[in-house]
Design an enzyme around this catalytic site. Structure first.
Site, PDB file in Angstrom:
ATOM      1  N   GLU A  91     -71.284  59.248  22.023  1.00 49.53           N
ATOM      2  CA  GLU A  91     -71.776  58.770  20.851  1.00 49.53           C
ATOM      3  C   GLU A  91     -72.385  57.436  20.998  1.00 49.53           C
ATOM      4  O   GLU A  91     -72.049  56.786  21.962  1.00 49.53           O
ATOM      5  CB  GLU A  91     -71.228  58.449  19.384  1.00 49.53           C
ATOM      6  CG  GLU A  91     -70.189  56.722  19.798  1.00 49.53           C
ATOM      7  CD  GLU A  91     -68.781  56.859  18.989  1.00 49.53           C
ATOM      8  OE1 GLU A  91     -69.806  56.309  17.179  1.00 49.53           O
ATOM      9  OE2 GLU A  91     -68.192  56.306  19.257  1.00 49.53           O
TER      10      GLU A  91
ATOM     11  N   GLU B 287     -66.438  57.023   7.875  1.00 52.50           N
ATOM     12  CA  GLU B 287     -65.759  56.104   8.886  1.00 52.50           C
ATOM     13  C   GLU B 287     -66.785  55.017   8.432  1.00 52.50           C
ATOM     14  O   GLU B 287     -67.230  53.741   9.328  1.00 52.50           O
ATOM     15  CB  GLU B 287     -66.288  56.156  10.437  1.00 52.50           C
ATOM     16  CG  GLU B 287     -65.231  55.282  11.422  1.00 52.50           C
ATOM     17  CD  GLU B 287     -66.215  55.460  13.064  1.00 52.50           C
ATOM     18  OE1 GLU B 287     -65.146  54.510  13.637  1.00 52.50           O
ATOM     19  OE2 GLU B 287     -67.361  55.679  12.954  1.00 52.50           O
TER      20      GLU B 287
END
Length: 265
Positions: A143, A240
């Site tokens: 990511e 998240e």
């Protein structure tokens, strides 16, 4: 497909980790993810998952002191062997926990003069991890992280992630696309999802700014969730975020999608 997982490293952190599994199940989730599961044994985690009817869909390779301001493991040339040991550790956990994907955090470069060297090391290590996890049928993801929250992170844009995919061209490598981080960088998340969702192995989200629950900031989640639901994406979409209060009080977004039949939890 739109199916939600709860990130137990941020959600339900009003409880000790072992108690978060039952809380997530009670909150309406059937799947969870953990940033770094290594404080518990894999056997303990397996028991918690089975005891609560949950699936663990994602965790990270250990990243050393990255979250405490360090550089991490995956891009530091002097830590190649440490990274490989971390991959071996993740493999041992994966044998028992059977995640859909494992995330490799690129990490930081705190000396700009070495950035090219760090990026080359990251490509080498990411390729190593992708080959290792493919042996268990696990997708490897990586990511980009916004440079405001984590200065020096070696990937901070969607374009850089796509370049890594192009450079490695590994069949078991995908993006972990974080809506919060890319929104923080001013990117058009809706356009990226429309154009590149076939390259994504896992999605995470929080509102922006603030990294709290949907509805607390400026991200247009109804549009983004609709794009995901209408696409061929078959992975998970992980909550998240940092709840503004108790996690149970932050789940209006989840209840809305469950009630409307728009999403699977």
């Amino acid at each position: 497909m739109l199916q939600f997982s709860a990130n137990l490293s941020l959600l339900y952190n009003e409880y000790p980790l072992p108690q978060r599994f039952a809380a997530a199940k009670a909150g309406g989730f059937d799947a969870v993810e953990i940033q770094f599961p290594y404080s518990q044994s894999a056997a303990e985690l397996r028991q918690l998952l089975d005891g609560n009817g949950l699936r663990l869909v994602l965790f990270n390779v250990d990243a050393d002191t990255l979250l405490q301001g360090g550089e991490g493991l995956a891009a530091v040339p002097e830590k190649r062997q440490d990274f490989r040991r971390a991959v071996d550790q993740a493999l041992r956990y994966a044998e028992l926990l059977q995640p859909c994907a494992i995330n490799v955090l690129p990490g930081r470069c705190l000396n700009a003069d070495r950035l090219a060297e760090y990026r080359a090391t990251f490509l080498e290590n990411l390729d190593y991890a992708a080959r290792a996890f493919a042996g268990q049928g696990i997708v490897t993801v990586f990511e980009a992280v916004n440079s405001f929250d984590m200065p020096g992170f070696i990937l901070d844009s969607s374009a850089q992630m796509l370049q890594v995919l192009h450079d490695l061209n590994h069949p078991h490598l995908r993006l972990q696309y974080d809506i919060y981080h890319m929104s923080r960088m001013g990117e058009d998340c809706a356009e990226f999802l429309r154009c590149h969702i076939d390259r994504i192995g896992h999605i995470q989200f929080a509102d922006c700014p603030g990294r709290a629950q949907p509805g607390s900031g400026s991200v247009d989640f109804p549009v983004l969730f609709q794009i995901i639901r209408d696409s061929a994406y078959s992975g998970w979409t992980g909550a998240e975020y940092r709840p503004g209060a108790a996690t149970a009080d932050s789940l209006a977004w989840l209840k809305s999608y469950a009630a409307s039949g728009s999403g699977t939890v």
